[in-house]
Write an enzyme that holds these catalytic residues in place. Sequence first.
Site, PDB file in Angstrom:
ATOM      1  N   CYS A  41       0.890  -1.153   0.000  1.00  0.00           N
ATOM      2  CA  CYS A  41       0.000   0.000   0.000  1.00  0.00           C
ATOM      3  C   CYS A  41       0.933   1.208   0.000  1.00  0.00           C
ATOM      4  CB  CYS A  41      -0.973  -0.041   1.168  1.00  0.00           C
ATOM      5  SG  CYS A  41      -0.286  -0.607   2.735  1.00  0.00           S
ATOM      6  N   SER A  42       0.858   2.071   1.010  1.00  0.00           N
ATOM      7  CA  SER A  42       1.834   3.154   1.100  1.00  0.00           C
ATOM      8  C   SER A  42       2.937   2.791   2.083  1.00  0.00           C
ATOM      9  CB  SER A  42       1.158   4.463   1.524  1.00  0.00           C
ATOM     10  OG  SER A  42       2.089   5.525   1.541  1.00  0.00           O
ATOM     11  N   GLY A  59       2.874  -0.233   3.652  1.00  0.00           N
ATOM     12  CA  GLY A  59       3.052  -1.678   3.535  1.00  0.00           C
ATOM     13  C   GLY A  59       2.726  -2.430   4.800  1.00  0.00           C
ATOM     14  N   GLY A 111      -0.735  -1.506   6.762  1.00  0.00           N
ATOM     15  CA  GLY A 111      -2.150  -1.377   7.105  1.00  0.00           C
ATOM     16  C   GLY A 111      -3.048  -2.192   6.197  1.00  0.00           C
ATOM     17  N   GLN A 145      -3.057  -1.506  11.135  1.00  0.00           N
ATOM     18  CA  GLN A 145      -2.687  -0.288  11.857  1.00  0.00           C
ATOM     19  C   GLN A 145      -3.772   0.269  12.758  1.00  0.00           C
ATOM     20  OE1 GLN A 145      -0.684   1.780   8.265  1.00  0.00           O
ATOM     21  NE2 GLN A 145      -0.011   2.864  10.072  1.00  0.00           N
TER      22      GLN A 145
END
EC number: 3.1.3.48
Length: 548
Positions: free
Chosen positions: A237-238, A240, A242, A281
């Site tokens: 993802c951003s 890595g 969540g 997260q």
Amino acid sequence: MSEQKTSGSGSAAAARLQIEAEYKDKGPQWHRFYKEICETCDREAKEKQFSTSESERHTNRGLNRYRDVNPYDHSRIVLKRGSVDYINANLVQLERAERQYILTQGPLVDTVGHFWLMVWEQKSRAVLMLNKLMEKKQIKCHLYWPNEMGADKALKLPHVKLTVELVRLETYQNFVRRWFKLTDLETQQSREVMQFHYTTWPDFGIPSSPNAFLKFLQQVRDSGCLSRDVGPAVVHCSAGIGRSGTFCLVDCCLVLIDKYGECNVSKVLCELRSYRMGLIQTADQLDFSYQAIIEGIKKLHDPTFLDAEEPLISNDTETHTLDELPPPLPPRVQSLNLPLAPNSGGILSLNMRAAQANGAESIGKELSKDALNNFINQHDMIHDAEVADSRPLPPLPVRAFNDSDSDEDYLLDDDDEDDTDEDEEYETINEHDADPVNGHVPATTQPHADDVNANNEKPAVPVDEQHKANGIDPIPGQLPASPENELKRRKRNEYQASLEQKVNDMKRKQRENEDKQLAAKKRRSLLTYIAAGVVVGVICAYAYTKLG
């Protein structure tokens, strides 16, 4: 909990009832339940002395997107080719589920070469992307694949001796599927790599329903990219951790339920966290994971659900609008490093000082190139907004962003202050990482101590040298601003002018309406006076006739 081999839909139904009961039981204290899991995982990590020393090395700090998301040393991916062996990625495994994944951050502009080298060396068959390139007007991931099909449009990474060619594209309602031809320039061997890009994860929250997510999971499974006989799928993802952690947790738990008829979700999460820190997260992401597992037990065994084909929207060449892409990086990167004069910190220092002089908060040193790009662009946006007309109408739009609530725009996400994002947690942990405009910046890395002088000014470093050191070779003789970027800039300016004209038209119409309302009010007043005069005249005439 013991996990003995069972079979049949009855076992899956029993597992669903057990997980549903746990889900309902923990509901009133869900945040406490999530916190307890996190504390248990953190305690185990300390007891086992999991270290992150490689990510904290002087030469590796600049390769991390977020300062607080570092890969464990014992499970990190080690690059074999080139002078750099570090990448912010971990091999995450669950042996009894026969699952393995590589979880990594969204590539930075300087780590695109590292990313594809990892895909090649690990023999990964697929990349699973769970975020958009931009969310809440923040760059979450650099565009790491070619925009157009054809060998002449391929992404060339000569320093890591790879090329990436887009060969096929299919756009569905909830995801995009791309096929790439990844070629090793040393051996001339090629390999097909698929990308599953989930595009409808809502703005800074969780999906409202797990159905679309489960359909995406089914498509990924059907491709065979999660099998043990191929390399581990790359999931990002951003940060890595969540959304990527959510995908892995749901997939692993559903596999265990199919194989053993039962599953301890919190235990599986702790096992996955022993390979990469911070997976899942937020409490909301854990809540969604439970929903997806409960629903998946039923849906992934329902022939109606499995046989339903995902509607294909298009399979044309991919094109991006201005709203779908981050601001062009090459001109910015050049400006950040060209010195103004000998012993000068360069244009970056000038921009930072100018921003602070105009009232913007100072930003910390721990910034990635994407974060710096965000900061400077947002300062420009503030300046544009300050010179806008002060009439009580909406201010001039300062950026061509899509403000709709739709999740269909898969490269640009819109602004939603009420939700919490998977990356927001890490962006706001440290106050000195706060964005001077929106309150947060994806702060990541500290510059090296010997790269900062007494005035906290970073010396100029040629962009070519930066790219060569990080897996991307610039094209010889390339100008700082390419024609494509110049065209984008012109289009952006034209769009800005068009929006300004629209707002001015709104103001003109408002003035016309105000003038019309004022004229109507005057007419009504005049008619009132005339009517009053007529009434008085009639009364006077009547009185005169009576008295006469």
